[in-house]
Design a protein around this motif. Structure first.
Motif, PDB file in Angstrom:
ATOM      1  N   UNK A 303     -46.356 -37.806  18.761  1.00  0.00           N
ATOM      2  CA  UNK A 303     -45.702 -37.273  17.568  1.00  0.00           C
ATOM      3  C   UNK A 303     -46.338 -37.843  16.294  1.00  0.00           C
ATOM      4  N   UNK A 304     -46.342 -37.044  15.254  1.00  0.00           N
ATOM      5  CA  UNK A 304     -46.911 -37.487  13.988  1.00  0.00           C
ATOM      6  C   UNK A 304     -46.190 -36.812  12.818  1.00  0.00           C
ATOM      7  N   UNK A 305     -45.695 -37.607  11.866  1.00  0.00           N
ATOM      8  CA  UNK A 305     -45.685 -39.075  11.854  1.00  0.00           C
ATOM      9  C   UNK A 305     -44.691 -39.618  12.871  1.00  0.00           C
ATOM     10  N   UNK A 306     -44.851 -40.905  13.192  1.00  0.00           N
ATOM     11  CA  UNK A 306     -44.027 -41.510  14.238  1.00  0.00           C
ATOM     12  C   UNK A 306     -43.346 -42.769  13.718  1.00  0.00           C
ATOM     13  N   UNK A 307     -42.828 -42.686  12.499  1.00  0.00           N
ATOM     14  CA  UNK A 307     -42.190 -43.856  11.886  1.00  0.00           C
ATOM     15  C   UNK A 307     -40.949 -44.302  12.647  1.00  0.00           C
ATOM     16  N   UNK A 308     -40.302 -43.368  13.362  1.00  0.00           N
ATOM     17  CA  UNK A 308     -39.105 -43.738  14.121  1.00  0.00           C
ATOM     18  C   UNK A 308     -39.432 -44.837  15.134  1.00  0.00           C
ATOM     19  N   UNK A 309     -40.618 -44.770  15.721  1.00  0.00           N
ATOM     20  CA  UNK A 309     -40.982 -45.791  16.706  1.00  0.00           C
ATOM     21  C   UNK A 309     -41.119 -47.161  16.048  1.00  0.00           C
ATOM     22  N   UNK A 310     -41.722 -47.219  14.878  1.00  0.00           N
ATOM     23  CA  UNK A 310     -41.859 -48.500  14.166  1.00  0.00           C
ATOM     24  C   UNK A 310     -40.482 -49.086  13.893  1.00  0.00           C
ATOM     25  N   UNK A 311     -39.573 -48.252  13.423  1.00  0.00           N
ATOM     26  CA  UNK A 311     -38.208 -48.712  13.142  1.00  0.00           C
ATOM     27  C   UNK A 311     -37.538 -49.229  14.408  1.00  0.00           C
ATOM     28  N   UNK A 312     -37.735 -48.519  15.526  1.00  0.00           N
ATOM     29  CA  UNK A 312     -37.128 -48.936  16.786  1.00  0.00           C
ATOM     30  C   UNK A 312     -37.649 -50.291  17.246  1.00  0.00           C
ATOM     31  N   UNK A 313     -38.956 -50.505  17.097  1.00  0.00           N
ATOM     32  CA  UNK A 313     -39.557 -51.771  17.517  1.00  0.00           C
ATOM     33  C   UNK A 313     -38.968 -52.927  16.724  1.00  0.00           C
ATOM     34  N   UNK A 314     -38.867 -52.761  15.426  1.00  0.00           N
ATOM     35  CA  UNK A 314     -38.316 -53.828  14.577  1.00  0.00           C
ATOM     36  C   UNK A 314     -36.853 -54.083  14.900  1.00  0.00           C
ATOM     37  N   UNK A 315     -36.100 -53.008  15.123  1.00  0.00           N
ATOM     38  CA  UNK A 315     -34.677 -53.152  15.440  1.00  0.00           C
ATOM     39  C   UNK A 315     -34.487 -53.878  16.768  1.00  0.00           C
ATOM     40  N   UNK A 316     -35.267 -53.499  17.793  1.00  0.00           N
ATOM     41  CA  UNK A 316     -35.157 -54.158  19.091  1.00  0.00           C
ATOM     42  C   UNK A 316     -35.581 -55.620  19.020  1.00  0.00           C
ATOM     43  N   UNK A 317     -36.636 -55.912  18.264  1.00  0.00           N
ATOM     44  CA  UNK A 317     -37.101 -57.290  18.134  1.00  0.00           C
ATOM     45  C   UNK A 317     -36.016 -58.184  17.538  1.00  0.00           C
ATOM     46  N   UNK A 318     -35.306 -57.658  16.554  1.00  0.00           N
ATOM     47  CA  UNK A 318     -34.208 -58.431  15.944  1.00  0.00           C
ATOM     48  C   UNK A 318     -33.018 -58.540  16.893  1.00  0.00           C
ATOM     49  N   UNK A 319     -32.674 -57.417  17.526  1.00  0.00           N
ATOM     50  CA  UNK A 319     -31.479 -57.370  18.365  1.00  0.00           C
ATOM     51  C   UNK A 319     -31.605 -58.285  19.576  1.00  0.00           C
ATOM     52  N   UNK A 320     -32.801 -58.374  20.156  1.00  0.00           N
ATOM     53  CA  UNK A 320     -32.990 -59.196  21.346  1.00  0.00           C
ATOM     54  C   UNK A 320     -33.588 -60.560  21.027  1.00  0.00           C
ATOM     55  N   UNK A 321     -33.679 -60.863  19.709  1.00  0.00           N
ATOM     56  CA  UNK A 321     -34.131 -62.183  19.245  1.00  0.00           C
ATOM     57  C   UNK A 321     -35.436 -62.601  19.928  1.00  0.00           C
ATOM     58  N   UNK A 322     -36.435 -61.717  19.850  1.00  0.00           N
ATOM     59  CA  UNK A 322     -37.695 -62.002  20.530  1.00  0.00           C
ATOM     60  C   UNK A 322     -38.540 -62.979  19.726  1.00  0.00           C
ATOM     61  N   UNK A 323     -39.300 -63.786  20.451  1.00  0.00           N
ATOM     62  CA  UNK A 323     -40.223 -64.731  19.815  1.00  0.00           C
ATOM     63  C   UNK A 323     -41.596 -64.114  19.592  1.00  0.00           C
ATOM     64  N   UNK A 324     -41.882 -63.046  20.331  1.00  0.00           N
ATOM     65  CA  UNK A 324     -43.172 -62.384  20.184  1.00  0.00           C
ATOM     66  C   UNK A 324     -43.172 -61.042  20.888  1.00  0.00           C
ATOM     67  N   UNK A 325     -44.139 -60.209  20.520  1.00  0.00           N
ATOM     68  CA  UNK A 325     -44.279 -58.879  21.111  1.00  0.00           C
ATOM     69  C   UNK A 325     -45.648 -58.775  21.763  1.00  0.00           C
ATOM     70  N   UNK A 326     -45.674 -58.312  23.012  1.00  0.00           N
ATOM     71  CA  UNK A 326     -46.933 -57.980  23.679  1.00  0.00           C
ATOM     72  C   UNK A 326     -47.094 -56.467  23.599  1.00  0.00           C
ATOM     73  N   UNK A 327     -48.130 -56.038  22.889  1.00  0.00           N
ATOM     74  CA  UNK A 327     -48.391 -54.611  22.710  1.00  0.00           C
ATOM     75  C   UNK A 327     -49.346 -54.181  23.809  1.00  0.00           C
ATOM     76  N   UNK A 328     -48.810 -53.416  24.755  1.00  0.00           N
ATOM     77  CA  UNK A 328     -49.535 -53.057  25.969  1.00  0.00           C
ATOM     78  C   UNK A 328     -50.033 -51.615  25.892  1.00  0.00           C
TER      79      UNK A 328
END
Length: 381
Positions: A303-328
């Motif tokens: 999909x393009x643009x795909x800003x929803x995915x960026x928002x989801x990543x940031x929201x999940x990172x905060x919600x699950x209190x992650x220390x880091x992200x592995x982009x696979x």
């Protein structure tokens, strides 16, 4: 982390499921194979058909596919195609589910998949749902709804069964029940330390579209009950989120490396992760419209643009209190590889470290990935 009896039951579910589908076929019930989240299960089940995922996650069928497909395309596409056309003559044992479907329902996402489907139709009747590539417009929703209406007609023709509004509503409620159970499972992963390994959760999610909904619900309820009654042991480990390409059955390489190096995966922003269940289907709307609205929101990199995915990543990172992200990402998966830059920028601004890993299904780079993950764990610990 605890060992759960329900996970042992899940491991033995493959033979039971194959036996179930085999019995259904003998009674005349149709079975459909799918690859992608954009295909609504609710329509398949409302036609009284069954469904099994056909995404390949194993390396041994790739050489079979390369007799027909270029070497420099996505391993998932090659593994999937190789699994379907595999007749056993190459020495690779065929997987039962790939030969049990009456029709494949595909979707126009990446270019490699689109062209692979044209070849696939020579082996199994293949129906393709077209996708609008700019989803956040009223025109896109209208077009996607029309595609789902055509798909509904194709399922009625395949099965000889009329898909009624009542059946659709029933299947929407059932699918939402699965989504709610997966949400509950993820809620329990917010504990620190997490009560379950990311590898174990990945194996559950890989079976999400292989098992029947009733079988999946049973396994999830048993697992959640066990997790709710167990106090996690151990101390804090680096909390990691994986983001990127799907990891279909047979592909646990990167997750295993992360957890062998001392991290714990607490969330997955992928098709074998939150994208598969995070949003519910509105049970109060016209069912076809509700399905179109829910499924068109899936933030695939096609999909393009795909800003929803960026928002989801940031929201999940905060919600699950992650220390880091592995982009696979998988090799030659251009959509996710190009989107990596935007994800990295967003995470950097949020103060969240990211490690990018590009790989395939072979074990040739396990040692190299391990060294990089080791250094990343030291940084985020």
């Amino acid at each position: 982390m605890s060992n759960f009896k329900s996970l042992e039951n899940l491991k033995s579910s493959y033979k039971e499921r194959i036996r179930q589908v085999s019995d259904e076929k003998k009674s005349g019930k149709k079975s459909v194979g799918t690859f992608c989240l954009f295909v609504p299960d609710e329509i398949i089940f409302a036609a009284d058909a069954d469904r099994m995922i056909l995404c390949g996650g194993k390396n041994d069928t790739i050489s079979i596919a390369e007799q027909y497909l270029p070497r420099n395309i996505c391993p998932l596409v090659k593994s999937s195609f190789g699994s379907i056309v595999n007749d056993g003559s190459s020495g690779v044992k065929p997987c039962s589910q790939f030969s049990m479907v009456d029709m494949i329902v595909a979707e126009n996402t990446c270019d490699s998949k689109k062209k692979m489907y044209e070849l696939l139709d020579n082996y199994v009747p293949t129906y393709v749902i077209d996708l609008p590539q700019r989803p956040d417009t009223s025109e896109a929703l209208e077009y996607f709804l029309s595609e789902l209406e055509k798909f509904k007609g194709a399922m009625e023709q395949l099965t000889g069964n009329k898909i009624t509004t009542e059946r659709l509503k029933k299947e929407i409620i059932s699918s939402n029940e699965v989504r709610k159970l997966l949400h509950r499972l993820y809620e329990l992963r917010k504990k620190d330390p997490s009560p379950i390994s990311g590898v174990d959760v990945l194996k559950i999610l890989q079976k999400q579209y292989f098992l029947s909904p009733d079988m999946l619900k049973e396994h999830l309820r048993m697992l959640i009950s066990e997790m709710e009654n167990v106090e996690p042991e151990g101390s804090h480990s680096p909390r990691i989120m994986i983001s990127g390409c799907p990891m279909p059955g047979g592909n646990t390489k990167v997750s295993e490396i992360i957890e062998n190096k001392g991290g714990v995966i607490v969330a997955e922003e992928s098709c074998t992760g939150t994208r598969s269940f995070w949003d519910m289907v509105d049970e109060d709307k016209d069912p076809m419209l509700a399905l179109a609205e829910r499924y068109i929101k899936i933030p695939c990199s096609c999909m393009s643009p795909n800003d929803r995915r960026i928002d989801n990543i940031l929201e999940l990172a905060r919600e699950f209190k992650v220390d880091g992200v592995v982009y696979y990402t998988l090799q030659f998966c251009h959509g996710y590889n190009i989107e990596k830059h935007k994800v990295h920028q967003a995470l950097k601004e949020a103060g969240i470290p990211m490690l990018a890993i590009e790989t395939d299904y072979s074990d040739s780079d396990v040692e190299h990935i391990g060294l990089r993950v080791d250094a990343f764990m030291e940084m985020v610990a």
